[in-house]
Design a protein around this motif. Sequence first.
Motif, short mmCIF file in Angstrom:
data_model
loop_
_atom_site.label_atom_id
_atom_site.label_comp_id
_atom_site.label_asym_id
_atom_site.label_seq_id
_atom_site.Cartn_x
_atom_site.Cartn_y
_atom_site.Cartn_z
N SER A 183 3.43 35.12 -8.84
CA SER A 183 4.27 34.33 -7.94
C SER A 183 5.35 33.60 -8.73
O SER A 183 5.10 33.05 -9.80
N ARG A 184 6.56 33.61 -8.16
CA ARG A 184 7.70 32.94 -8.82
C ARG A 184 7.51 31.43 -8.89
O ARG A 184 8.26 30.74 -9.57
N TRP A 187 7.45 29.73 -12.22
CA TRP A 187 8.69 29.32 -12.91
C TRP A 187 8.96 27.84 -12.66
O TRP A 187 9.55 27.15 -13.49
#
Lengths: 238, 104
Positions: A183-184, A187
């Motif tokens: 999952s981003r 970040w």
Amino acid sequence: MRSNLERRYRALLRVLPAWYRAEREEEMVGIFLADRTDGLDLEHGWPGWGETGATLALSVRVRLGARRAAGTVLRAVALTGLLGQLVAAAQSWTVTARVGFFGDVQGWWYDVAAAVAFAALVAGRRATGRVVAGLLGLMALVPAVWSVAVGFPSWWALVWHGPALVTAAAAVAGFHREAPPVSRRWWLVAPVGLVAGIASVVFTPGLSTRTMLAAWLIAAVVVAVLRPWSVREPVSAT
Amino acid sequence: MSEQVFLVLTALAEEPLHGYAIVRAVDGLSEGRTRLRVGTLYGVLDRLVAEGLAERDREEVHQGRLRRYYRLTDAGVRALSAEVARLSANVRAASSVLKARGAL
């Protein structure tokens, strides 16, 4: 009546999860025995190294696959551990900047490896992430073995290097070719962790030594909550 | 796409097959170069089913043992066609280079 070879092959299949065996065991045994009809072979034969290796690989794949709880937990443990290492790195860099001492070269490599492994895994570059995580594990393993060899309390070496070893092992095993994309959101979590690491040192000196232990604890809680060993999933869910 | 996946898809493209028939078909298609272990076969089948490229067809009992048949889905046919086109283009490119070199 079952032959010795069939019994041995069924024993080998016990490395697979029970729910998988319930679905596939008869089918697999049938294929395995289809070409082995010689009476002597049925009495004294064994599955063979190739078949054993393929079955073990299948066991790992089934347990750590994209939609399997154990695989999900392993990947969460890896990312949590690497994030903990990033926070510890931020703390270390902050302390270094404040004190002005840049002598811990090994620590720098350790931090760089954790940052690269984390970024590579989140970016979907699994091969790079696994290799660098493996190096991180080696960097933890060597001093751990050395500590034990020179008589340093082994429990202390385990406590100090254990989280990095577990993190590295989880990254290498969990981020295989069939693992789902990360999952981003990770970040977004990384800079928050870095800022928290810096702030913790500025406002609470002495906290840095406990960061990896905290990450270890969080990872253990994740595993305890999700309890991958209790999952019963049908093959058709793959 | 790995060679094993490619060969299993090719084997299933003709007709639905059970596990042992897939092993035999892959052996024949590869002229004996690729031998599928049982663990490998089911790893490939699990992956193909998960990706929607193959699905279960039917079950039969043969000589007291279960035989489960698998067949290619439309997505599997498209994936195999795309891979054939990709490999064909690579073969054409390599052939033209070797011909220019006089090695083919």
